[in-house]
Design an enzyme around this catalytic site. Structure first.
Site, PDB file in Angstrom:
ATOM      1  N   SER A   1       0.843  -1.188   0.000  1.00  0.00           N
ATOM      2  CA  SER A   1       0.000   0.000   0.000  1.00  0.00           C
ATOM      3  C   SER A   1       0.884   1.246   0.000  1.00  0.00           C
ATOM      4  CB  SER A   1      -0.911   0.001   1.231  1.00  0.00           C
ATOM      5  OG  SER A   1      -1.658  -1.200   1.306  1.00  0.00           O
TER       6      SER A   1
ATOM      7  N   GLY B   1       6.047  -0.488   0.414  1.00  0.00           N
ATOM      8  CA  GLY B   1       6.826   0.680   0.791  1.00  0.00           C
ATOM      9  C   GLY B   1       7.139   0.674   2.276  1.00  0.00           C
ATOM     10  N   ALA B   2       7.747   1.755   2.754  1.00  0.00           N
ATOM     11  CA  ALA B   2       8.058   1.895   4.176  1.00  0.00           C
ATOM     12  C   ALA B   2       8.174   3.376   4.505  1.00  0.00           C
ATOM     13  CB  ALA B   2       9.349   1.166   4.531  1.00  0.00           C
ATOM     14  N   ASP B   3       7.963   3.690   5.773  1.00  0.00           N
ATOM     15  CA  ASP B   3       8.093   5.072   6.238  1.00  0.00           C
ATOM     16  C   ASP B   3       9.487   5.358   6.776  1.00  0.00           C
ATOM     17  OD1 ASP B   3       5.270   5.895   5.810  1.00  0.00           O
ATOM     18  OD2 ASP B   3       4.903   4.288   7.250  1.00  0.00           O
TER      19      ASP B   3
ATOM     20  N   LYS C   1       6.372   1.011   9.391  1.00  0.00           N
ATOM     21  CA  LYS C   1       5.319   1.121   8.398  1.00  0.00           C
ATOM     22  C   LYS C   1       4.022   1.492   9.103  1.00  0.00           C
ATOM     23  CE  LYS C   1       4.866  -2.078   5.325  1.00  0.00           C
ATOM     24  NZ  LYS C   1       4.580  -1.013   4.320  1.00  0.00           N
TER      25      LYS C   1
ATOM     26  N   GLY D   1      -0.164   4.677   6.246  1.00  0.00           N
ATOM     27  CA  GLY D   1      -1.482   4.550   5.627  1.00  0.00           C
ATOM     28  C   GLY D   1      -2.458   3.731   6.444  1.00  0.00           C
TER      29      GLY D   1
ATOM     30  N   GLU E   1      -0.478  -5.599   6.130  1.00  0.00           N
ATOM     31  CA  GLU E   1       0.826  -5.623   5.468  1.00  0.00           C
ATOM     32  C   GLU E   1       1.769  -6.610   6.154  1.00  0.00           C
ATOM     33  OE1 GLU E   1       1.059  -1.052   3.721  1.00  0.00           O
ATOM     34  OE2 GLU E   1       1.700  -1.465   5.759  1.00  0.00           O
TER      35      GLU E   1
ATOM     36  N   LYS F   1      13.815   8.020   3.168  1.00  0.00           N
ATOM     37  CA  LYS F   1      13.272   7.096   4.166  1.00  0.00           C
ATOM     38  C   LYS F   1      14.360   6.328   4.916  1.00  0.00           C
ATOM     39  CE  LYS F   1       9.175   8.217   2.748  1.00  0.00           C
ATOM     40  NZ  LYS F   1       8.275   7.283   2.070  1.00  0.00           N
TER      41      LYS F   1
END
Length: 232
Positions: A29, A87-89, A99, A102, A108, A126
């Protein structure tokens, strides 16, 4: 297309190119994962990929997969996931992640932990020396327990706040019908220990620490007008 947007497209394309016919794919996501789903759909439509199935990690990824003609399935219907792309934060030097920006981190983690190979797609902003230095840690909690859980998180050294929605009155509600506490930690030096400690709090469904799951990180970088993708 500006360089940053171009970079995101290149990272997404590089990730999508690793999917092969016959695979079961975990669909992540977020913005870069959404581009990856688009490129995956292009490969399905032009006949380059056949007989794939995808397990979405959110309502968003499910809608996108349907839009781009990617066949969907569920965790309960498959006996394996060959590859998951997400993805990743934040990403630390050991490829541990935060993560959940969202609010999809519970699903996830279910998908990413099941995958034979888990690939993370990010831009260089990131990458951090220690988790928690630039991004709050999301914790999904039962609605009736968020105050109790918040007090327990404070005892662990965190400063929790209830995530509020932007385009509706009230809090963000996850796909599972729960709430999200975003927790500020000055620095997370022992992510494995903290992940377990938080998940042991009654009322917590899952937190956004992904420890020891990542096999490969694809990092998009911009240098002037030059765009590149590197692996680590």
């Amino acid at each position: 297309m500006d360089p940053v947007t171009h970079m995101k497209h290149e990272v997404a394309k590089a990730a999508a190119s690793r999917v092969q016919s016959g695979m079961v794919v975990g669909l992540g996501s977020g913005s870069t994962a959404a581009l990856m789903i688009q490129y995956l759909g292009d490969r399905v439509r032009n006949g380059e990929l056949t007989n794939i199935q995808a397990v979405p990690t959110s309502f968003q990824s499910s809608v996108l997969a349907n839009e781009y003609g990617i066949p969907l399935t569920t965790l309960n219907e498959v006996d394996r996931i060959d590859i998951a792309i997400d993805g990743a934060d934040e990403v630390d030097p050991q490829r541990n992640l935060i993560k959940g920006g969202g609010a999809c981190h519970t699903r996830e983690k279910l998908v990413d932990a099941r995958a034979e190979q888990f690939i993370v797609v990010v831009d260089s902003s990131k990458l951090v020396e220690a988790l928690g230095t630039t991004f709050l840690l999301p914790v999904e909690v039962l609605p009736e327990a968020y105050i109790q859980v918040g007090k327990a998180l404070e005892k662990l050294g965190g400063k929790p706040e209830l995530r509020m929605a932007v385009k509706k009155a009230g809090p963000v509600v996850t796909d599972q019908g729960n709430l999200v506490l975003d927790v500020k930690f000055d620095r997370i030096d022992q992510p494995a220990e903290l992940e377990k400690a938080i998940n042991n709090i009654p009322g917590v469904l899952e937190n956004g620490l992904f420890v020891g799951l990542t096999d490969l990180v694809l990092v998009g970088e911009v240098d002037g007008d030059r765009v590149s993708v590197r692996e680590f």
